[in-house]
Design an enzyme around this catalytic site. Structure first.
Site, mmCIF file in Angstrom:
data_model
loop_
_atom_site.group_PDB
_atom_site.id
_atom_site.type_symbol
_atom_site.label_atom_id
_atom_site.label_comp_id
_atom_site.label_asym_id
_atom_site.label_seq_id
_atom_site.Cartn_x
_atom_site.Cartn_y
_atom_site.Cartn_z
ATOM 1 N N LYS A 164 46.271 44.353 19.560
ATOM 2 C CA LYS A 164 45.929 42.983 20.069
ATOM 3 C C LYS A 164 45.071 42.164 19.099
ATOM 4 O O LYS A 164 44.347 43.001 18.355
ATOM 5 C CB LYS A 164 45.496 42.900 21.530
ATOM 6 C CG LYS A 164 46.575 43.380 22.385
ATOM 7 C CD LYS A 164 46.159 43.288 23.857
ATOM 8 C CE LYS A 164 47.298 43.773 24.845
ATOM 9 N NZ LYS A 164 46.712 43.596 26.443
ATOM 10 N N TYR A 167 55.197 38.263 28.090
ATOM 11 C CA TYR A 167 54.504 38.693 29.395
ATOM 12 C C TYR A 167 55.252 37.856 30.300
ATOM 13 O O TYR A 167 54.213 37.710 31.377
ATOM 14 C CB TYR A 167 53.071 38.094 29.212
ATOM 15 C CG TYR A 167 52.405 39.483 28.343
ATOM 16 C CD1 TYR A 167 52.238 40.502 28.819
ATOM 17 C CD2 TYR A 167 51.572 39.304 27.218
ATOM 18 C CE1 TYR A 167 51.519 41.687 28.082
ATOM 19 C CE2 TYR A 167 50.642 40.158 26.373
ATOM 20 C CZ TYR A 167 50.711 41.584 26.914
ATOM 21 O OH TYR A 167 49.942 42.234 26.587
ATOM 22 N N HIS A 203 48.519 47.054 23.692
ATOM 23 C CA HIS A 203 49.438 46.873 24.648
ATOM 24 C C HIS A 203 50.595 48.197 24.439
ATOM 25 O O HIS A 203 50.645 48.575 23.369
ATOM 26 C CB HIS A 203 50.595 45.583 24.609
ATOM 27 C CG HIS A 203 51.839 45.748 25.247
ATOM 28 N ND1 HIS A 203 51.928 45.446 26.637
ATOM 29 C CD2 HIS A 203 53.191 46.179 24.979
ATOM 30 C CE1 HIS A 203 53.211 45.639 26.922
ATOM 31 N NE2 HIS A 203 54.072 46.152 25.985
ATOM 32 N N GLU A 263 61.373 45.676 25.133
ATOM 33 C CA GLU A 263 60.369 45.027 24.410
ATOM 34 C C GLU A 263 60.513 45.449 22.700
ATOM 35 O O GLU A 263 60.303 44.615 22.045
ATOM 36 C CB GLU A 263 58.859 45.760 24.588
ATOM 37 C CG GLU A 263 58.458 45.200 26.291
ATOM 38 C CD GLU A 263 57.340 45.974 26.608
ATOM 39 O OE1 GLU A 263 56.838 45.741 27.833
ATOM 40 O OE2 GLU A 263 56.516 46.849 25.994
ATOM 41 N N ASN A 293 41.854 43.940 25.460
ATOM 42 C CA ASN A 293 41.679 45.472 25.685
ATOM 43 C C ASN A 293 42.545 45.938 24.520
ATOM 44 O O ASN A 293 43.217 47.210 24.659
ATOM 45 C CB ASN A 293 42.158 45.897 27.069
ATOM 46 C CG ASN A 293 43.433 45.479 27.421
ATOM 47 O OD1 ASN A 293 44.312 44.723 26.660
ATOM 48 N ND2 ASN A 293 44.103 45.685 28.704
HETATM 49 O O1 CDP Z 1 48.394 46.309 29.368
HETATM 50 P P1 CDP Z 1 48.475 47.056 30.673
HETATM 51 O O2 CDP Z 1 49.937 47.557 30.831
HETATM 52 O O3 CDP Z 1 47.677 48.423 30.730
HETATM 53 O O4 CDP Z 1 48.366 46.337 32.106
HETATM 54 P P2 CDP Z 1 49.123 44.994 32.681
HETATM 55 O O5 CDP Z 1 48.757 45.282 34.284
HETATM 56 O O6 CDP Z 1 50.548 45.092 32.320
HETATM 57 O O7 CDP Z 1 48.625 43.775 32.222
HETATM 58 C C1 CDP Z 1 49.035 43.050 30.927
HETATM 59 C C2 CDP Z 1 47.721 42.527 30.317
HETATM 60 O O8 CDP Z 1 47.065 41.623 31.096
HETATM 61 C C3 CDP Z 1 46.412 43.592 29.936
HETATM 62 O O9 CDP Z 1 46.454 44.708 29.135
HETATM 63 C C4 CDP Z 1 45.402 42.547 29.826
HETATM 64 O O10 CDP Z 1 45.368 42.023 28.579
HETATM 65 C C5 CDP Z 1 45.851 41.263 30.959
HETATM 66 N N1 CDP Z 1 45.176 41.404 31.988
HETATM 67 C C6 CDP Z 1 43.992 40.320 32.626
HETATM 68 O O11 CDP Z 1 43.543 39.975 31.625
HETATM 69 N N2 CDP Z 1 43.277 40.824 33.776
HETATM 70 C C7 CDP Z 1 43.879 41.402 34.708
HETATM 71 N N3 CDP Z 1 43.299 41.532 35.711
HETATM 72 C C8 CDP Z 1 44.845 42.373 34.299
HETATM 73 C C9 CDP Z 1 45.505 42.388 33.052
HETATM 74 MG MG MG Z 2 51.943 46.633 31.176
#
Ligand code: CDP
Ligand code: MG
Length: 140
Positions: free
Chosen positions: A11, A51, A117, A128, A114
């Site tokens: 990212k 997303y 992805h 994807e 973070n």
């Molecule tokens: O990336 P991952 O699958 O671990 O998490 P997700 O629940 O699928 O969320 C996608 C992305 O959204 C995260 O990796 C974060 O960059 C963002 N996110 C955020 O900004 N705030 C949150 N509370 C949860 C996710």
């Molecule tokens: Mg995810």
């Protein structure tokens, strides 16, 4: 366990801090092979579609803005149980909860910024990968 492929994205917070090589080393040390990789500047349309599953979440707008703020590195990782293995190497979404030595524990700045992805299941991995790569670009 079956050999799988999963989509990975390095990212903007990580490309900006010149961490591509350090992150790739974590994948390779875990036995994941980078079988496709390209650095691109995502458009808002691409980020929004990618997303789309999070469209109703409060962080969706901010997440899309973040994903277009700097280049990203799109990758396909291959290996035994690659989908779950990559999730382990990445660590928990919130770096405060990520296990020591994971990418997010070592590099992530916040729950939003973070660093990586990774696809979360076989169906999402296939969709994807197909969204960003043509079959001929995957060289296993
Ligand atoms: O990336 P991952 O699958 O671990 O998490 P997700 O629940 O699928 O969320 C996608 C992305 O959204 C995260 O990796 C974060 O960059 C963002 N996110 C955020 O900004 N705030 C949150 N509370 C949860 C996710
Ligand atoms: Mg995810």
């Amino acid at each position: 366990m079956a050999v799988e492929r999963t989509l990975s994205i390095i990212k903007p917070d990580a490309t900006k801090r010149n961490l591509t090589g350090k992150i790739n080393a974590k994948f390779e040390d875990a036995g994941l092979r980078i079988i496709a990789q390209k650095r691109v500047q995502l458009t808002m349309e691409q980020a929004g579609t990618f997303y789309e599953v999070h469209k109703e979440r409060p962080f969706y707008g901010e997440l899309c803005e973040f994903m277009v703020s700097e280049p990203v590195v799109l990758q396909v990782l291959e290996g035994e149980g690659a989908i779950l293995k990559n999730r382990e190497v990445m660590g928990a979404t919130n770096p405060a909860d990520a296990a020591p030595g994971t990418i997010r524990a070592d590099f992530a700045l916040s729950v939003g910024e973070n660093s990586v992805h990774g696809s979360d299941a076989p169906e999402t991995a296939a969709a994807e990968i197909a969204y960003f790569f043509a079959g001929l670009e995957l060289v296993g």
